[in-house]
Design a protein around this motif. Structure first.
Motif, PDB file in Angstrom:
ATOM      1  N   THR A 544     -45.850   6.389  75.354  1.00  0.00           N
ATOM      2  CA  THR A 544     -46.488   5.589  76.402  1.00  0.00           C
ATOM      3  C   THR A 544     -47.270   6.429  77.403  1.00  0.00           C
ATOM      4  OG1 THR A 544     -44.422   5.620  77.679  1.00  0.00           O
ATOM      5  CG2 THR A 544     -44.803   3.730  76.233  1.00  0.00           C
ATOM      6  N   THR A 545     -47.078   7.743  77.391  1.00  0.00           N
ATOM      7  CA  THR A 545     -47.847   8.609  78.287  1.00  0.00           C
ATOM      8  C   THR A 545     -49.230   8.897  77.715  1.00  0.00           C
ATOM      9  OG1 THR A 545     -45.760   9.680  78.861  1.00  0.00           O
ATOM     10  CG2 THR A 545     -47.771  10.721  79.664  1.00  0.00           C
ATOM     11  N   THR A 546     -49.301   9.089  76.392  1.00  0.00           N
ATOM     12  CA  THR A 546     -50.574   9.447  75.758  1.00  0.00           C
ATOM     13  C   THR A 546     -51.146   8.338  74.892  1.00  0.00           C
ATOM     14  OG1 THR A 546     -49.528  10.370  73.774  1.00  0.00           O
ATOM     15  CG2 THR A 546     -49.798  11.856  75.659  1.00  0.00           C
ATOM     16  N   ASP A 547     -50.381   7.275  74.652  1.00  0.00           N
ATOM     17  CA  ASP A 547     -50.757   6.159  73.776  1.00  0.00           C
ATOM     18  C   ASP A 547     -50.916   6.565  72.320  1.00  0.00           C
ATOM     19  OD1 ASP A 547     -50.677   3.699  75.170  1.00  0.00           O
ATOM     20  OD2 ASP A 547     -52.419   4.294  76.339  1.00  0.00           O
ATOM     21  N   ASP A 548     -50.389   7.710  71.948  1.00  0.00           N
ATOM     22  CA  ASP A 548     -50.349   8.093  70.542  1.00  0.00           C
ATOM     23  C   ASP A 548     -49.212   7.337  69.864  1.00  0.00           C
ATOM     24  OD1 ASP A 548     -50.898   9.559  68.184  1.00  0.00           O
ATOM     25  OD2 ASP A 548     -49.257  10.937  68.656  1.00  0.00           O
ATOM     26  N   ILE A 549     -49.451   6.868  68.648  1.00  0.00           N
ATOM     27  CA  ILE A 549     -48.416   6.190  67.871  1.00  0.00           C
ATOM     28  C   ILE A 549     -48.155   6.992  66.607  1.00  0.00           C
ATOM     29  CG2 ILE A 549     -47.777   4.123  66.576  1.00  0.00           C
ATOM     30  CD1 ILE A 549     -49.394   2.481  68.531  1.00  0.00           C
ATOM     31  N   GLU A 550     -46.947   7.526  66.500  1.00  0.00           N
ATOM     32  CA  GLU A 550     -46.560   8.290  65.316  1.00  0.00           C
ATOM     33  C   GLU A 550     -45.873   7.362  64.334  1.00  0.00           C
ATOM     34  OE1 GLU A 550     -43.969  12.265  64.052  1.00  0.00           O
ATOM     35  OE2 GLU A 550     -43.782  11.431  66.079  1.00  0.00           O
ATOM     36  N   LEU A 551     -46.326   7.391  63.088  1.00  0.00           N
ATOM     37  CA  LEU A 551     -45.730   6.571  62.045  1.00  0.00           C
ATOM     38  C   LEU A 551     -44.759   7.411  61.230  1.00  0.00           C
ATOM     39  CD1 LEU A 551     -48.898   4.660  60.758  1.00  0.00           C
ATOM     40  CD2 LEU A 551     -47.185   3.864  62.390  1.00  0.00           C
ATOM     41  N   TYR A 552     -43.575   6.881  61.007  1.00  0.00           N
ATOM     42  CA  TYR A 552     -42.572   7.552  60.179  1.00  0.00           C
ATOM     43  C   TYR A 552     -42.734   7.007  58.758  1.00  0.00           C
ATOM     44  CZ  TYR A 552     -40.555   8.394  64.815  1.00  0.00           C
ATOM     45  OH  TYR A 552     -40.361   8.755  66.135  1.00  0.00           O
ATOM     46  N   ASP A 553     -43.615   7.637  57.987  1.00  0.00           N
ATOM     47  CA  ASP A 553     -44.081   7.057  56.733  1.00  0.00           C
ATOM     48  C   ASP A 553     -43.550   7.757  55.497  1.00  0.00           C
ATOM     49  OD1 ASP A 553     -45.400   9.393  57.203  1.00  0.00           O
ATOM     50  OD2 ASP A 553     -47.359   8.687  56.573  1.00  0.00           O
ATOM     51  N   GLY A 554     -42.458   8.505  55.629  1.00  0.00           N
ATOM     52  CA  GLY A 554     -41.947   9.275  54.507  1.00  0.00           C
ATOM     53  C   GLY A 554     -41.576   8.439  53.301  1.00  0.00           C
ATOM     54  N   ASP A 555     -41.197   7.179  53.517  1.00  0.00           N
ATOM     55  CA  ASP A 555     -40.759   6.330  52.409  1.00  0.00           C
ATOM     56  C   ASP A 555     -41.828   5.346  51.950  1.00  0.00           C
ATOM     57  OD1 ASP A 555     -38.231   7.502  52.398  1.00  0.00           O
ATOM     58  OD2 ASP A 555     -37.478   6.120  53.919  1.00  0.00           O
ATOM     59  N   VAL A 556     -43.041   5.460  52.474  1.00  0.00           N
ATOM     60  CA  VAL A 556     -44.112   4.543  52.073  1.00  0.00           C
ATOM     61  C   VAL A 556     -44.651   4.973  50.706  1.00  0.00           C
ATOM     62  CG1 VAL A 556     -46.395   3.637  52.643  1.00  0.00           C
ATOM     63  CG2 VAL A 556     -44.713   4.055  54.457  1.00  0.00           C
ATOM     64  N   PRO A 557     -44.673   4.080  49.715  1.00  0.00           N
ATOM     65  CA  PRO A 557     -45.128   4.461  48.372  1.00  0.00           C
ATOM     66  C   PRO A 557     -46.630   4.728  48.315  1.00  0.00           C
ATOM     67  CG  PRO A 557     -44.714   2.102  48.489  1.00  0.00           C
ATOM     68  CD  PRO A 557     -44.236   2.683  49.781  1.00  0.00           C
ATOM     69  N   LYS A 558     -47.056   5.429  47.262  1.00  0.00           N
ATOM     70  CA  LYS A 558     -48.476   5.754  47.098  1.00  0.00           C
ATOM     71  C   LYS A 558     -49.334   4.502  46.969  1.00  0.00           C
ATOM     72  CE  LYS A 558     -47.708  10.301  44.998  1.00  0.00           C
ATOM     73  NZ  LYS A 558     -47.918  11.159  43.781  1.00  0.00           N
ATOM     74  N   SER A 559     -48.752   3.429  46.485  1.00  0.00           N
ATOM     75  CA  SER A 559     -49.507   2.181  46.343  1.00  0.00           C
ATOM     76  C   SER A 559     -50.037   1.668  47.677  1.00  0.00           C
ATOM     77  CB  SER A 559     -48.617   1.109  45.705  1.00  0.00           C
ATOM     78  OG  SER A 559     -47.454   0.891  46.503  1.00  0.00           O
ATOM     79  N   HIS A 560     -49.466   2.145  48.776  1.00  0.00           N
ATOM     80  CA  HIS A 560     -49.873   1.693  50.104  1.00  0.00           C
ATOM     81  C   HIS A 560     -50.619   2.787  50.867  1.00  0.00           C
ATOM     82  CE1 HIS A 560     -46.993  -1.381  49.047  1.00  0.00           C
ATOM     83  NE2 HIS A 560     -47.170  -2.040  50.184  1.00  0.00           N
ATOM     84  N   ALA A 561     -51.069   3.806  50.170  1.00  0.00           N
ATOM     85  CA  ALA A 561     -51.719   4.937  50.834  1.00  0.00           C
ATOM     86  C   ALA A 561     -52.982   4.513  51.562  1.00  0.00           C
ATOM     87  CB  ALA A 561     -52.034   6.036  49.814  1.00  0.00           C
ATOM     88  N   ASP A 562     -53.797   3.669  50.938  1.00  0.00           N
ATOM     89  CA  ASP A 562     -55.039   3.234  51.583  1.00  0.00           C
ATOM     90  C   ASP A 562     -54.746   2.385  52.823  1.00  0.00           C
ATOM     91  OD1 ASP A 562     -56.500   4.544  49.669  1.00  0.00           O
ATOM     92  OD2 ASP A 562     -56.896   2.751  48.463  1.00  0.00           O
ATOM     93  N   ASP A 563     -53.755   1.499  52.703  1.00  0.00           N
ATOM     94  CA  ASP A 563     -53.364   0.685  53.867  1.00  0.00           C
ATOM     95  C   ASP A 563     -52.941   1.589  55.022  1.00  0.00           C
ATOM     96  OD1 ASP A 563     -52.790  -2.288  52.496  1.00  0.00           O
ATOM     97  OD2 ASP A 563     -52.372  -0.601  51.176  1.00  0.00           O
ATOM     98  N   LEU A 564     -52.153   2.607  54.693  1.00  0.00           N
ATOM     99  CA  LEU A 564     -51.632   3.502  55.704  1.00  0.00           C
ATOM    100  C   LEU A 564     -52.749   4.322  56.349  1.00  0.00           C
ATOM    101  CD1 LEU A 564     -48.871   4.291  56.897  1.00  0.00           C
ATOM    102  CD2 LEU A 564     -48.777   6.147  55.231  1.00  0.00           C
ATOM    103  N   ALA A 565     -53.690   4.802  55.517  1.00  0.00           N
ATOM    104  CA  ALA A 565     -54.802   5.602  56.043  1.00  0.00           C
ATOM    105  C   ALA A 565     -55.658   4.765  57.001  1.00  0.00           C
ATOM    106  CB  ALA A 565     -55.653   6.134  54.901  1.00  0.00           C
ATOM    107  N   GLN A 566     -55.926   3.509  56.636  1.00  0.00           N
ATOM    108  CA  GLN A 566     -56.721   2.651  57.505  1.00  0.00           C
ATOM    109  C   GLN A 566     -55.994   2.356  58.808  1.00  0.00           C
ATOM    110  OE1 GLN A 566     -60.008   1.484  56.863  1.00  0.00           O
ATOM    111  NE2 GLN A 566     -59.765   1.134  59.070  1.00  0.00           N
ATOM    112  N   LEU A 567     -54.686   2.127  58.714  1.00  0.00           N
ATOM    113  CA  LEU A 567     -53.897   1.863  59.916  1.00  0.00           C
ATOM    114  C   LEU A 567     -53.918   3.070  60.847  1.00  0.00           C
ATOM    115  CD1 LEU A 567     -51.977   0.149  61.614  1.00  0.00           C
ATOM    116  CD2 LEU A 567     -50.086   0.969  60.173  1.00  0.00           C
TER     117      LEU A 567
END
Length: 801
Positions: A544-567
């Motif tokens: 909330t100080t810098t408005d950076d949002i870190e995603l904990y994406d270690g378990d996201v499958p490769k099938s969702h890589a494009d979705d994740l990159a766009q997000l």
């Protein structure tokens, strides 16, 4: 006959008027007048002024500034003043208010200053949580016994009265001091003495009630504290006879109440009008289609800003839910020495969850790099704790370290870049650990380790029920929040209030892990939640100080890589725009907004890394569509709720008895810290003196400060940034359903009847009309109130604040 039961009963009753105070490392927002919530607001602040000496209404200058800025509607103000037969111009009335307040203000030295000085010295030594190099002797025996052991060696304590032969029993000491006083006066005596140092009393009260490792090791009780205090008062011949004269209400309190109600009605009127209009639009719309991603944020007011900017970058849907994500747990991180309660103080933890390593190589890298950082942190801590050591260390370390200190002071932005680069080498816990959520059939203390399958399903179902979910996108992100700040004793006040002043990332990780389990998803589908096979749940954390949002994406499958990159790309854009909005009031150019927020996070001389929840004034309970087109200026808590999916009102009841109560605590702490910072706040950070890792003094001793610092509330010495208004809650639901919830929860209705917050319902079943709660489960249509410009006959036409 023993008087011990009567003494303890009187102490328990007297203690209700002093609010609990949590250690500053786990800062928990709370109403400082919580013990008075069973009384009308106007009566409560008068009684609190008598006991604690604090002012209960904003100053005349604060009202004047609000009137000048257009935050108080002149017509609404005129109505409020006319009801009380005030006919003068508002500016003239404000002059009267200011003059009357000035005439009553003044400093008077307490007759018990000597006692307070001795007590605070030994309380700080006894209650220290790991920062003292030399511990007070005999702490394990409890405060009273330890005090009894040092009293004879303290030259500041006179050997007179009961202190000449101090009993081993605190109750006997209390009995001896109270011997000249009738039992009818005991409660009043205890109340006055507990209120003499409300900060220390509040900490003792919280620690004794909550238990925990420090209390188990070094116990303290209110009776032991009072025994020591009364013995000292007896030794200095202080008169503890209860005062028979109660303080008069604040000068011009009635007038101040009228200005406050007008200010609140102006804010509330605009909010309700906008929500009612959006309710009509929502009924007429026919939205469909699966969003690219759904992100669930805490209801925290700071989330309102980032949510708007995320939604503007693409087809994203955001939701609001209490930031502990419904998991009442005790959490222990990988590197943590102790566990923390990661749930609101209104709840008790039900589970123990710990992070367990799952990747040996990454774990080894983390341990290696974090040990280097830990050594640096210990050096900084040593320098901060001992000025003599600091001078000697810098001289021995040479010019290189001197240059490093200078850089940290003069170019914190560059230092932030260096720390960010260093942090890239240190794997975060979520990269090699997983929360142990599977039920272990073991206990840590009194808590079971992990959760059963039935519990996992229940927590997930409750979350989706409360938010009214019927559709799931490919990516669903539970986003906790935390702050980032350097050298700030109040850093916990900027973390997640729903997690008891701790970061919300761990709770988000637990819920995401639960929702990804196939057995849980199968049972959720049996309950009617149609979760597609391609839906992936993941966690994240909003800084909330810098408005950076870190995603904990270690378990996201490769099938969702494009979705994740766009997000990720869209979150970076949203961050830039949100940071620009937040720093605009600081005179920062849009192009420098992100770097300015990073500088503030890294600058160890920065007294205001961010505004926190300053400005909070509203709480909206309803679908996001009610507020998604509105700029609420980061002032409203937002909880997702769909009345059409909650036929029995169970979800609504959970929201009103949980999140709404917690937001009222937050709101009242900001209110009173702004209205009277010297009594209910903590003064300027510039003169703070941290003590024992439990709180701060102003200067070199005295009572613990209980509220928020000036820098969290004020834009300048005489200019509040936070507008001190009581919370205005707006609910999108049938009014009858809300009435049923209030009728079933007497304490909740009492809060409203006593005007600690207001409640308005926008009823979608009655042509989206708005109804204002009056009292005794009665409502008034807001349209009639506006047209008649009078107080509803269902409510008393008095200044019943």
């Amino acid at each position: 006959m023993s008087t011990e039961p009567a003494i303890h009963d009187s102490i328990d009753t007297a203690a209700t008027t002093v609010g609990s105070l949590w250690p500053i490392h786990s800062f928990v927002t709370a109403n400082p007048l919580a013990g008075f919530e069973d009384r009308p607001f106007s009566e409560a602040i008068t009684q609190a002024a008598d006991l604690l000496g604090g002012r209960g209404y904003p100053s005349a200058e604060t009202f004047r500034a609000a009137l000048k800025r257009g935050q108080i509607d002149p017509e609404v103000l005129d109505t409020e003043l006319s009801e009380l037969d005030y006919e003068e111009d508002p500016e003239v009335l404000l002059d009267h208010m200011a003059n009357a307040t000035d005439a009553t203000e003044g400093d008077s030295e307490s007759a018990t200053d000597r006692v307070d000085k001795v007590l605070t010295k030994w309380l700080s030594a006894f209650l220290d949580e790991g920062s003292a190099h030399w511990s007070m002797p005999n702490r394990e025996s409890g405060f009273y016994t330890a005090f009894r052991g040092v009293a004879e060696h303290d030259s500041e304590i006179p050997e007179r009265g009961v202190l000449t032969d101090l009993s081993a029993s605190p109750t006997e000491t209390i009995e001896a001091v109270l011997a000249p006083y009738p039992e009818s006066q005991w409660e009043s005596i205890f109340e006055a003495e507990l209120a003499a140092l409300p900060g220390w009393t509040g900490l003792i009260k919280q620690r004794a009630d909550s238990g925990g490792e420090w209390q188990s090791a070094y116990p303290i009780s209110l009776s032991g504290y009072l025994a020591a205090r009364l013995a000292l008062l007896d030794a200095v011949d202080a008169d503890i006879t209860p005062s028979k004269d109660s303080i008069d209400p604040e000068p011009t309190a009635e007038l101040a109440g009228a200005f406050l109600r007008a200010w609140e009605a102006t804010y509330r009127g605009d909010l309700v009008e906008n929500v009612a209009a959006e309710s009509q639009s929502l009924a007429d719309s026919d939205s469909s289609g699966r969003p690219d991603a759904q992100l669930v944020f805490c209801i925290d007011t700071r989330s309102e800003i980032i949510r708007r900017h995320i939604e503007a970058t693409g087809d994203y849907e955001t939701h609001g839910y209490a930031g502990f994500f419904g998991i009442p747990m005790e959490y222990q991180g990988y590197d943590a020495d102790v566990s923390v309660d990661a749930c609101p103080p209104i709840l008790d933890p039900q589970h123990h969850v710990t992070d367990v390593p799952t990747d040996d190589e990454t774990q080894a890298s983390h341990d290696r790099w974090s040990s280097i950082r830990e050594t640096a942190d210990e050096i900084i801590e040593t320098l901060e704790a001992n000025a003599a050591t600091a001078y000697g260390f810098v001289e021995t370390a040479g010019s290189g370290y001197s240059l490093a200190l200078a850089a940290r002071t003069l170019v914190p932005g560059r230092v932030s870049d260096l720390f960010a680069a260093a942090d890239d080498h240190v794997p975060d816990e979520h990269e090699f650990c997983e929360p142990l959520v599977h039920h272990q059939h073991t206990y840590t203390g009194d808590l079971p380790v992990g959760l059963t399958t039935e519990e996992k399903v229940e927590y997930a179902a409750i979350a989706f029920d409360l938010m009214g979910w019927e559709e799931f996108s490919r990516l669903v992100v539970f986003t906790g929040h935390a702050s980032e700040t350097a050298n700030n004793p109040y850093d916990a006040s900027l973390d997640c209030g729903a997690c008891a002043g701790n970061p919300g990332g761990p709770n988000a990780r637990v819920l995401a892990k639960i929702c990804n389990e196939e057995t849980v998803r199968a049972e959720l589908r049996d309950r009617g939640f149609e979760i597609p096979e391609d839906t992936v749940f993941l966690a994240g954390e909003h800084n909330t100080t810098t408005d950076d949002i870190e995603l904990y994406d270690g378990d996201v499958p490769k099938s969702h890589a494009d979705d994740l990159a766009q997000l990720r790309a869209d979150l970076a854009t949203a961050r830039e725009n949100a940071a620009a909005e937040r720093t605009e009031s600081m005179g920062v150019d849009d192009t420098a907004a992100v770097s300015e927020t990073e500088r503030r996070a890294a600058d160890w001389a920065e007294t205001r890394p961010e505004w926190g929840l300053a400005g909070n004034a509203g709480f909206v309970v309803g679908p996001r569509e009610l507020t998604s087109d509105l700029d609420l200026d980061g002032r409203a808590f937002l909880h997702s709720y769909d009345w059409s999916t909650d036929p029995d009102g169970d979800a609504l009841e959970a929201i009103l008895t949980g999140p709404m109560v917690v937001t009222q605590w937050i709101n009242t702490q900001y209110y009173f810290s702004t209205v009277d910072n010297a009594v209910y706040g903590s003064g300027s950070k510039v003169t703070h003196n941290p003590v024992g890792n439990i709180g701060v003094y102003q200067g070199n001793g005295g009572d613990l400060m209980t509220g928020l610092p000036l820098q969290s509330l004020m834009a300048a010495d005489d200019e509040p940034y936070h507008q001190p208004l009581r919370l205005s809650t707006v609910i999108h639901a049938p009014v009858e359903r809300v009435t049923e919830v209030l009728a079933a929860n007497e304490e909740l209705a009492e809060l409203l009847d006593n005007n600690w917050l207001s409640l308005t319902v926008v009823d979608p079943t009655q042509d989206h009309s708005a109804f204002q709660y009056e009292r005794d489960l009665e409502w008034s249509p807001m349209s009639e109130l506006a047209e008649a410009n009078t107080v509803s006959p269902t409510a008393p036409a008095v200044a019943d604040d």
